[in-house]
Design a protein around this motif. Structure first.
Motif, mmCIF file in Angstrom:
data_model
loop_
_atom_site.group_PDB
_atom_site.id
_atom_site.type_symbol
_atom_site.label_atom_id
_atom_site.label_comp_id
_atom_site.label_asym_id
_atom_site.label_seq_id
_atom_site.Cartn_x
_atom_site.Cartn_y
_atom_site.Cartn_z
ATOM 1 N N ASP A 169 0.803 -1.219 0.000
ATOM 2 C CA ASP A 169 0.000 0.000 0.000
ATOM 3 C C ASP A 169 0.838 1.272 0.000
ATOM 4 O O ASP A 169 0.395 2.315 0.437
ATOM 5 N N LEU A 170 2.053 1.172 -0.534
ATOM 6 C CA LEU A 170 2.946 2.324 -0.580
ATOM 7 C C LEU A 170 2.300 3.496 -1.319
ATOM 8 O O LEU A 170 2.342 4.635 -0.855
ATOM 9 N N LEU A 171 1.683 3.224 -2.446
ATOM 10 C CA LEU A 171 1.053 4.282 -3.239
ATOM 11 C C LEU A 171 -0.450 4.376 -3.017
ATOM 12 O O LEU A 171 -1.068 5.371 -3.392
ATOM 13 N N TYR A 172 -1.021 3.349 -2.430
ATOM 14 C CA TYR A 172 -2.475 3.246 -2.288
ATOM 15 C C TYR A 172 -3.092 4.510 -1.682
ATOM 16 O O TYR A 172 -4.088 5.019 -2.193
ATOM 17 N N THR A 173 -2.516 4.996 -0.602
ATOM 18 C CA THR A 173 -3.096 6.153 0.089
ATOM 19 C C THR A 173 -2.969 7.449 -0.720
ATOM 20 O O THR A 173 -3.658 8.412 -0.440
ATOM 21 N N ARG A 174 -2.130 7.456 -1.721
ATOM 22 C CA ARG A 174 -1.944 8.670 -2.537
ATOM 23 C C ARG A 174 -2.922 8.751 -3.705
ATOM 24 O O ARG A 174 -3.013 9.777 -4.367
ATOM 25 N N PHE A 175 -3.637 7.629 -3.944
ATOM 26 C CA PHE A 175 -4.594 7.600 -5.052
ATOM 27 C C PHE A 175 -5.922 8.207 -4.623
ATOM 28 O O PHE A 175 -6.242 8.293 -3.436
ATOM 29 N N SER A 176 -6.703 8.567 -5.627
ATOM 30 C CA SER A 176 -8.044 9.092 -5.365
ATOM 31 C C SER A 176 -8.927 7.966 -4.817
ATOM 32 O O SER A 176 -8.632 6.786 -5.009
ATOM 33 N N PRO A 177 -10.024 8.314 -4.146
ATOM 34 C CA PRO A 177 -10.937 7.287 -3.626
ATOM 35 C C PRO A 177 -11.459 6.338 -4.721
ATOM 36 O O PRO A 177 -11.653 5.158 -4.462
ATOM 37 N N THR A 178 -11.630 6.838 -5.928
ATOM 38 C CA THR A 178 -12.109 5.985 -7.021
ATOM 39 C C THR A 178 -11.056 4.952 -7.394
ATOM 40 O O THR A 178 -11.376 3.773 -7.575
ATOM 41 N N VAL A 179 -9.812 5.365 -7.492
ATOM 42 C CA VAL A 179 -8.734 4.421 -7.815
ATOM 43 C C VAL A 179 -8.534 3.439 -6.661
ATOM 44 O O VAL A 179 -8.343 2.234 -6.882
ATOM 45 N N GLN A 180 -8.623 3.924 -5.421
ATOM 46 C CA GLN A 180 -8.522 3.030 -4.270
ATOM 47 C C GLN A 180 -9.625 1.975 -4.308
ATOM 48 O O GLN A 180 -9.379 0.796 -4.040
ATOM 49 N N ALA A 181 -10.834 2.400 -4.647
ATOM 50 C CA ALA A 181 -11.957 1.459 -4.731
ATOM 51 C C ALA A 181 -11.702 0.423 -5.820
ATOM 52 O O ALA A 181 -11.976 -0.768 -5.630
ATOM 53 N N ALA A 182 -11.175 0.871 -6.952
ATOM 54 C CA ALA A 182 -10.875 -0.075 -8.036
ATOM 55 C C ALA A 182 -9.805 -1.077 -7.599
ATOM 56 O O ALA A 182 -9.916 -2.284 -7.889
ATOM 57 N N LEU A 183 -8.795 -0.609 -6.880
ATOM 58 C CA LEU A 183 -7.754 -1.515 -6.397
ATOM 59 C C LEU A 183 -8.298 -2.491 -5.356
ATOM 60 O O LEU A 183 -7.945 -3.674 -5.364
ATOM 61 N N SER A 184 -9.159 -2.021 -4.480
ATOM 62 C CA SER A 184 -9.773 -2.911 -3.484
ATOM 63 C C SER A 184 -10.667 -3.930 -4.162
ATOM 64 O O SER A 184 -10.702 -5.098 -3.772
ATOM 65 N N TRP A 185 -11.397 -3.511 -5.173
ATOM 66 C CA TRP A 185 -12.240 -4.443 -5.930
ATOM 67 C C TRP A 185 -11.368 -5.492 -6.623
ATOM 68 O O TRP A 185 -11.685 -6.685 -6.583
ATOM 69 N N LEU A 186 -10.268 -5.056 -7.238
ATOM 70 C CA LEU A 186 -9.357 -6.007 -7.892
ATOM 71 C C LEU A 186 -8.736 -6.978 -6.879
ATOM 72 O O LEU A 186 -8.562 -8.162 -7.181
ATOM 73 N N ALA A 187 -8.432 -6.486 -5.698
ATOM 74 C CA ALA A 187 -7.887 -7.367 -4.651
ATOM 75 C C ALA A 187 -8.915 -8.415 -4.255
ATOM 76 O O ALA A 187 -8.577 -9.603 -4.100
ATOM 77 N N SER A 188 -10.179 -8.012 -4.117
ATOM 78 C CA SER A 188 -11.216 -8.990 -3.758
ATOM 79 C C SER A 188 -11.443 -9.983 -4.896
ATOM 80 O O SER A 188 -11.660 -11.173 -4.655
ATOM 81 N N LEU A 189 -11.338 -9.505 -6.135
ATOM 82 C CA LEU A 189 -11.450 -10.405 -7.290
ATOM 83 C C LEU A 189 -10.311 -11.421 -7.287
ATOM 84 O O LEU A 189 -10.530 -12.621 -7.489
ATOM 85 N N SER A 190 -9.095 -10.963 -7.025
ATOM 86 C CA SER A 190 -7.948 -11.878 -7.058
ATOM 87 C C SER A 190 -8.047 -12.928 -5.956
ATOM 88 O O SER A 190 -7.698 -14.096 -6.169
ATOM 89 N N LEU A 191 -8.542 -12.565 -4.778
ATOM 90 C CA LEU A 191 -8.715 -13.549 -3.711
ATOM 91 C C LEU A 191 -9.796 -14.563 -4.066
ATOM 92 O O LEU A 191 -9.653 -15.758 -3.789
ATOM 93 N N ALA A 192 -10.880 -14.102 -4.686
ATOM 94 C CA ALA A 192 -11.939 -15.027 -5.109
ATOM 95 C C ALA A 192 -11.419 -15.984 -6.181
ATOM 96 O O ALA A 192 -11.689 -17.193 -6.133
ATOM 97 N N LEU A 193 -10.662 -15.458 -7.130
ATOM 98 C CA LEU A 193 -10.091 -16.328 -8.175
ATOM 99 C C LEU A 193 -9.091 -17.317 -7.578
ATOM 100 O O LEU A 193 -9.055 -18.482 -7.985
#
Length: 184
Positions: free
Chosen positions: A69-93
């Motif tokens: 999460d080095l860069l995570y906190t520097r992103f906009s809330p929309t980009v953070q949401a997309a990254l969190s969604w991708l993380a949940s997708l990767s765990l499900a896969l």
């Protein structure tokens, strides 16, 4: 979900304590009586496989899977949401991938009527079925979390998605530890 995770955490802990007691008994018997129960390593492998699968579920619910999460906190809330969604997708896969391949292992075990090449000659279907069940718990939990993240993401509830799915910050982890310490 919290009660379930508490139950899984207790089960995880009891399995490891039980294994520790078995290994201690095995060690004492060897040193004092020159006898062995055999199979401490076999039982250890089974306990670690099941415990690992249970730990996946605990880490999922506690948002403890490692994410950089080095860069995570520097992103906009929309980009953070997309990254969190991708993380949940990767765990499900990942859950689906592992569940599929464990099923193939179980299929081979049933086909060949496999037993452990140890003194116990355990029919492998029993420990593998328990392992598979524990892994299915993680898979179902990850799919449920992905469904929730998807609903929040695709309905534009980015702040709520970020609140529920972002990686824990150092401040959150510190607050949890301090709270836990106060309870004890």
């Amino acid at each position: 979900m919290h009660r379930f995770i508490v139950f899984v955490s207790w089960l995880f802990g009891l399995l490891l304590v039980g294994l520790s007691l078995f290994v201690t008994l095995e060690t004492v018997m060897r040193k004092i009586f020159g006898a062995s129960l055999q199979g401490a390593d076999e039982l250890g492998g089974y306990v670690l496989a099941v415990s690992g699968a249970l730990a996946f579920t605990i880490a999922l619910s506690e948002r403890a899977h490692i994410r950089i999460d080095l860069l995570y906190t520097r992103f906009s809330p929309t980009v953070q949401a997309a990254l969190s969604w991708l993380a949940s997708l990767s765990l499900a896969l990942f859950g689906l991938f592992v569940a599929r391949y464990i099923w193939l292992v179980i299929h081979d075990t049933l086909t060949y009527n496999s037993t452990a090449p140890t003194a116990w000659s355990t029919p492998l279907i029993y420990p593998q079925a328990i392992w598979y069940g524990a892994m299915l718990i993680f898979t179902l939990a990850s799919l449920w979390m992905f469904g929730r993240a998807s609903r929040l993401f695709f309905t534009g509830q980015f702040d709520r998605l970020n609140a529920e799915f972002h990686p824990k910050t150092a401040q959150e982890e510190l607050a949890e530890e301090l709270s836990d310490m106060e309870r004890r």
